[in-house]
Scaffold this active site. Sequence first.
Site, PDB file in Angstrom:
ATOM      1  NE  ARG A  20     -86.084  43.723  92.459  1.00  0.00           N
ATOM      2  CZ  ARG A  20     -86.973  43.724  91.481  1.00  0.00           C
ATOM      3  NH1 ARG A  20     -87.099  42.691  90.686  1.00  0.00           N
ATOM      4  NH2 ARG A  20     -87.754  44.765  91.289  1.00  0.00           N
ATOM      5  NE  ARG A  57     -86.468  39.255 100.038  1.00  0.00           N
ATOM      6  CZ  ARG A  57     -87.143  39.554  98.942  1.00  0.00           C
ATOM      7  NH1 ARG A  57     -87.127  40.770  98.473  1.00  0.00           N
ATOM      8  NH2 ARG A  57     -87.863  38.644  98.310  1.00  0.00           N
ATOM      9  CG  ASP A 105     -93.905  47.499  99.932  1.00  0.00           C
ATOM     10  OD1 ASP A 105     -93.091  47.811  99.042  1.00  0.00           O
ATOM     11  OD2 ASP A 105     -95.128  47.503  99.738  1.00  0.00           O
TER      12      ASP A 105
HETATM   13  O1  1CP Z   1     -88.297  41.803  94.661  1.00  0.00           O
HETATM   14  C1  1CP Z   1     -87.890  42.533  95.587  1.00  0.00           C
HETATM   15  O2  1CP Z   1     -86.738  42.526  96.043  1.00  0.00           O
HETATM   16  C2  1CP Z   1     -88.902  43.426  96.177  1.00  0.00           C
HETATM   17  C3  1CP Z   1     -88.860  44.753  95.558  1.00  0.00           C
HETATM   18  C4  1CP Z   1     -89.343  45.761  96.575  1.00  0.00           C
HETATM   19  C5  1CP Z   1     -88.554  46.472  97.493  1.00  0.00           C
HETATM   20  C6  1CP Z   1     -87.059  46.426  97.681  1.00  0.00           C
HETATM   21  C7  1CP Z   1     -90.687  46.098  96.791  1.00  0.00           C
HETATM   22  C8  1CP Z   1     -91.859  45.547  96.088  1.00  0.00           C
HETATM   23  N1  1CP Z   1     -90.732  47.021  97.835  1.00  0.00           N
HETATM   24  C9  1CP Z   1     -89.446  47.265  98.260  1.00  0.00           C
HETATM   25  C10 1CP Z   1     -89.029  48.134  99.396  1.00  0.00           C
HETATM   26  C11 1CP Z   1     -89.615  49.470  99.453  1.00  0.00           C
HETATM   27  N2  1CP Z   1     -90.851  49.838  99.007  1.00  0.00           N
HETATM   28  C12 1CP Z   1     -89.009  50.575 100.078  1.00  0.00           C
HETATM   29  C13 1CP Z   1     -87.686  50.414 100.812  1.00  0.00           C
HETATM   30  C14 1CP Z   1     -86.842  51.441 101.202  1.00  0.00           C
HETATM   31  C15 1CP Z   1     -85.956  52.042 100.106  1.00  0.00           C
HETATM   32  O3  1CP Z   1     -86.413  52.996  99.448  1.00  0.00           O
HETATM   33  O4  1CP Z   1     -84.795  51.626  99.991  1.00  0.00           O
HETATM   34  C16 1CP Z   1     -89.890  51.664  99.932  1.00  0.00           C
HETATM   35  C17 1CP Z   1     -89.691  53.075 100.387  1.00  0.00           C
HETATM   36  C18 1CP Z   1     -91.030  51.160  99.266  1.00  0.00           C
HETATM   37  C19 1CP Z   1     -92.235  51.961  98.999  1.00  0.00           C
HETATM   38  C20 1CP Z   1     -93.165  51.524  97.941  1.00  0.00           C
HETATM   39  N3  1CP Z   1     -93.648  50.267  97.683  1.00  0.00           N
HETATM   40  C21 1CP Z   1     -93.815  52.424  97.067  1.00  0.00           C
HETATM   41  C22 1CP Z   1     -93.608  53.896  97.084  1.00  0.00           C
HETATM   42  C23 1CP Z   1     -92.344  54.284  96.415  1.00  0.00           C
HETATM   43  C24 1CP Z   1     -92.274  54.067  94.930  1.00  0.00           C
HETATM   44  O5  1CP Z   1     -91.354  53.356  94.494  1.00  0.00           O
HETATM   45  O6  1CP Z   1     -93.128  54.623  94.208  1.00  0.00           O
HETATM   46  C25 1CP Z   1     -94.662  51.695  96.231  1.00  0.00           C
HETATM   47  C26 1CP Z   1     -95.556  52.212  95.124  1.00  0.00           C
HETATM   48  C27 1CP Z   1     -94.550  50.329  96.624  1.00  0.00           C
HETATM   49  C28 1CP Z   1     -95.272  49.197  96.043  1.00  0.00           C
HETATM   50  C29 1CP Z   1     -94.312  48.199  95.522  1.00  0.00           C
HETATM   51  N4  1CP Z   1     -93.611  47.343  96.321  1.00  0.00           N
HETATM   52  C30 1CP Z   1     -92.807  46.565  95.552  1.00  0.00           C
HETATM   53  C31 1CP Z   1     -92.997  46.943  94.198  1.00  0.00           C
HETATM   54  C32 1CP Z   1     -92.298  46.316  93.018  1.00  0.00           C
HETATM   55  C33 1CP Z   1     -93.929  47.978  94.193  1.00  0.00           C
HETATM   56  C34 1CP Z   1     -94.418  48.771  92.983  1.00  0.00           C
HETATM   57  C35 1CP Z   1     -95.317  47.984  92.091  1.00  0.00           C
HETATM   58  C36 1CP Z   1     -95.987  48.882  91.061  1.00  0.00           C
HETATM   59  O7  1CP Z   1     -95.344  49.205  90.037  1.00  0.00           O
HETATM   60  O8  1CP Z   1     -97.150  49.259  91.276  1.00  0.00           O
END
Ligand code: 1CP
Length: 340
Positions: A28, A37, A73
Amino acid sequence: MPTPALLDAYAGVRPATTPVWFMRQAGRSLPEYRASRAGTEMLDACLTPELAAEITLQPVRRHGVDAAIFFSDIVVPLKLAGVGVEIVPGRGPVLDRPVRDAADLADLVAHDLDDDALAPIEQAVARTVEQLGDVPLIGFAGAPFTLASYVVEGGPSKDHLRARTLMQADPEAWRTLTAWLARVSGAFLAAQVRAGARAVQLFDSWAGALSEADYRASALPASAEVLAAVPAGVPKVHFGTGTALLLPAMRDAGADVVGVDHRLPLDAADRLLGGGVPLQGNVDPALLDAPWPVLRAHLERVVEAGRAAPAHVLNLGHGVPPTADPGVLTRIVEWAHTGA
Ligand code: 1CP
């Protein structure tokens, strides 16, 4: 063709310039991401190969980073296995049926992930790699502990209490759950490597909630299974937050490179690991909003501390905040590559 700087660094060979990429570099913070998106649910975007490839490439085009990370994700393999999960905007992954009792667990582990279901992942990776040229693609997956936190809580949580209770109260159920998560996450990771990812990162974002003894006994074995699904010769990065007490254990899970969050200076991380392990990290995401001289001084400290390790890949200590100014990220890449 020379080896990309990222892969040299992951192999422990320090390149002439510091390679840099950002966790959550796709997302974002980028207007082009928000445009791509618009009108598409997060998990639908992940499972549409052209769109996932386009979003993966956006930060590479814009920032000139040394790696792409596959846009997906950690819950995508659950979705592909048929589990009811969605990503709720502003919240994160939410499950239709959290695992709270034996029947919930039996229902979850009856799902399976076969190679056919992984076709959209392989197609997206193949498309991405075609367009990346020499820039390596990093594949990733979630570690079983972090995934178990979402599965047991039903959504994001701060303290992961229910998951940690299950871990202690019913070790047999915990083993069944984490073994299943290791299998689907491992299959997701292996599919990305088959289709052309040249390195992988295992995200155990919430592992820092565990003591070292609990991590070694109840999280490490399943994480090691995920990493073992990756063919030899593909470098494996292991990352979590708040993991100062866990770094040697996270290496012992089978990692070649350890990611460090912003809380622990990289020279201290190197000492804790006993030296010899390439490190990745650990710019404080809070400083992205600071005036450039403040951020630059922080970058200098991070890179200086990173000299203690055999090699260092510059990154943030956690993901790019959605509010980050993308121009600042581009400037960090320029600074890492040219010193200016
Ligand atoms: O609203 C949106 O646009 C969605 C936001 C979003 C995005 C862009 C989520 C929701 N996931 C992602 C992509 C994503 N998730 C990537 C993409 C590649 C990059 O890094 O550019 C990756 C590697 C992840 C991995 C991920 N998802 C993790 C591990 C990394 C981290 O940030 O700790 C975790 C914990 C998630 C769960 C998740 N997915 C999305 C959210 C907002 C969350 C976290 C929620 C929480 O706080 O528990």
